[in-house]
Design an enzyme around this catalytic site. Structure first.
Site, PDB file in Angstrom:
ATOM      1  N   TYR A  32     134.829  88.264   3.516  1.00 40.80           N
ATOM      2  CA  TYR A  32     134.492  89.541   2.732  1.00 40.80           C
ATOM      3  C   TYR A  32     135.736  89.839   2.018  1.00 40.80           C
ATOM      4  CZ  TYR A  32     131.068  93.403   0.765  1.00 40.80           C
ATOM      5  OH  TYR A  32     131.006  94.073  -0.275  1.00 40.80           O
ATOM      6  N   GLY A  80     117.443  93.344  -2.877  1.00 41.33           N
ATOM      7  CA  GLY A  80     116.931  94.469  -3.938  1.00 41.33           C
ATOM      8  C   GLY A  80     115.172  93.959  -3.244  1.00 41.33           C
ATOM      9  N   GLY A 115     118.249  97.095  -6.229  1.00 39.87           N
ATOM     10  CA  GLY A 115     119.061  97.548  -5.314  1.00 39.87           C
ATOM     11  C   GLY A 115     118.963  99.303  -4.851  1.00 39.87           C
ATOM     12  N   PHE A 116     119.653  99.231  -3.384  1.00 39.52           N
ATOM     13  CA  PHE A 116     119.647 100.448  -2.848  1.00 39.52           C
ATOM     14  C   PHE A 116     120.077 101.380  -4.321  1.00 39.52           C
ATOM     15  CE2 PHE A 116     123.239 103.004  -0.671  1.00 39.52           C
ATOM     16  CZ  PHE A 116     122.340 104.734  -0.170  1.00 39.52           C
ATOM     17  N   ILE A 117     121.577 100.889  -4.606  1.00 42.77           N
ATOM     18  CA  ILE A 117     122.348 101.916  -5.724  1.00 42.77           C
ATOM     19  C   ILE A 117     122.046 101.615  -6.899  1.00 42.77           C
ATOM     20  CG2 ILE A 117     124.698 102.999  -5.874  1.00 42.77           C
ATOM     21  CD1 ILE A 117     125.598 102.000  -3.076  1.00 42.77           C
ATOM     22  N   ASP A 176     117.968  91.027 -11.201  1.00 45.00           N
ATOM     23  CA  ASP A 176     117.796  90.916  -9.471  1.00 45.00           C
ATOM     24  C   ASP A 176     117.440  90.082  -8.963  1.00 45.00           C
ATOM     25  OD1 ASP A 176     118.202  93.775  -7.706  1.00 45.00           O
ATOM     26  OD2 ASP A 176     117.544  91.707  -6.719  1.00 45.00           O
ATOM     27  N   ASN A 177     118.046  89.293  -7.960  1.00 44.29           N
ATOM     28  CA  ASN A 177     116.750  88.079  -7.592  1.00 44.29           C
ATOM     29  C   ASN A 177     115.842  88.680  -6.351  1.00 44.29           C
ATOM     30  OD1 ASN A 177     118.310  89.262  -5.798  1.00 44.29           O
ATOM     31  ND2 ASN A 177     119.343  86.063  -5.565  1.00 44.29           N
TER      32      ASN A 177
END
Ligand code: UDP
Length: 341
Positions: free
Chosen positions: A157, A44, A18-20, A39-40
């Protein structure tokens, strides 16, 4: 705890594409640690790890934190777990509330339970959404949470992330599992997709394309934007600080700006002819959506524990976002990987 010895360690980074996550993975590999990414590739992207592809210290596993067997296996093989995999971004959680809830609750539970079985330290990235509508001045970690109805997905959330935090705290207090909770405030920088609603990549792409900049509500709401490289620095410092164990720590910038002013800066930095358009929240996110008027972190705890201070300015962040938007406009990402606004 990680980082307290010079020995390289093996980190499991969930959400590492992902980004971070991808920035964290790069930093860990750079300093000689080994990394397993789980990661799926839902939000990402493989391309996020292009800079470290083929690195001998990196292993990338395509899979979900919802898959208990995979999680169990990978946690066993690692020394430290950094749990980033989550449904993030207001747009994503509004559009896919059930999947977001499941990933954020069950995924975290799987990771923490496996960490407990194998006695691995866990760092969880939580969110400033925890504070809900508490729009008072800088928010310390023990500030009240002010939430609306759980039928509003944003508060659902927030609640899911709070349950994740409660779970880690319980494992730490009752069972002695080494845990750290990092509450991330608005983080920006290279590779942040515009697809999940985050304001800076969206405005930068709109400015570069010459489209109107979509400012929601009155634009008077404020945020503090921190560069992802500073966030990664904070995470590494926390992981290397024994006194951070069992703590919840805000990570963010104190540089507060209204979204309307942000849009002006983006237009100026891009030299764009784009106008700024105010869009009511209900048009952007549907009826019943609630935004927070102000969100500013109190980062004294982080500074006291680790000596951290952000080094990049908002100007750095905007320059990078515009450069990335221009590069993307020149060579569009293949369909399905990015939804430009
Ligand atoms: N926002 C906006 N235009 C956009 C996307 C977001 O005005 O195209 C606003 C959004 O309503 C919020 C702020 O920018 O007030 C930050 O939004 P983002 O989704 O980046 O982060 P968060 O809401 O989680 O702080």
């Amino acid at each position: 705890m990680p980082g307290t010895t010079p020995q390289p360690q093996t980190y499991l980074v969930t959400g590492g594409a992902g980004f971070i996550g991808s920035h964290l993975v790069e930093a860990l590999l750079r300093r000689g640690d080994r990394v397993v990414v789980l990661d799926n590739f839902s939000s990402g992207r493989r391309a996020n790890l292009a800079g470290v592809e083929g690195h001998p210290g990196l292993r990338v596993v395509q899979g979900s934190v919802l898959d208990e067997l995979v999680v169990e296996d990978l946690v066993r093989q690692c020394d430290v777990v950094v749990h980033l995999a989550a449904a993030v971004g207001v747009r994503l959680i509004v559009e896919q509330p059930l999947a977001s809830l499941t990933t954020n609750l069950r995924g975290c539970e799987n990771v923490v339970e496996a960490a407990w079985r194998h006695r691995r330290a866990v760092l969880l990235t939580s969110s400033s959404e925890i504070y809900g509508k508490n729009s008072t001045g800088p928010l310390p970690e023990d500030a009240d949470r002010i939430l609306g109805s759980p039928s509003v997905v944003r508060w659902a959330y927030s609640t899911a992330k709070a349950v994740d935090e409660i779970l880690l705290n319980a494992y730490h207090r009752e069972r002695g599992l080494p845990t750290i909770i990092a509450r991330l405030f608005n983080t920006v920088g290279p590779r942040q997709s515009a697809a999940y609603g985050m304001v800076i990549p969206r405005l930068a792409r709109q400015a570069v394309a010459g489209h109107p900049l979509t400012v929601y509500g009155t634009g008077e709401q404020t945020r503090c934007f921190v560069h992802v490289a500073d966030v990664v620095d904070a995470l590494l410092r926390l992981l290397a600080t024994p006194a951070a164990i069992g703590q919840t720590v805000n990570i963010g910038s104190s540089d507060e700006i209204s979204i309307r002013r942000l849009a002006d800066l983006v237009v100026a930095a891009a030299g764009s002819p784009s106008p700024i358009e105010l869009i009511p929240y209900h048009e952007a996110y549907g009826s019943g959506f609630e935004d927070m008027h102000r969100r500013v972190p109190d980062t004294r705890r982080l500074r006291e524990l680790t000596g951290w201070a952000p080094r990049r300015t908002l100007h750095d962040v905007l320059t990078a976002a515009i450069a990335e938007a221009r590069a993307e406009a020149a060579a569009p990402v293949p369909q399905g990987q990015l939804v430009a606004s």
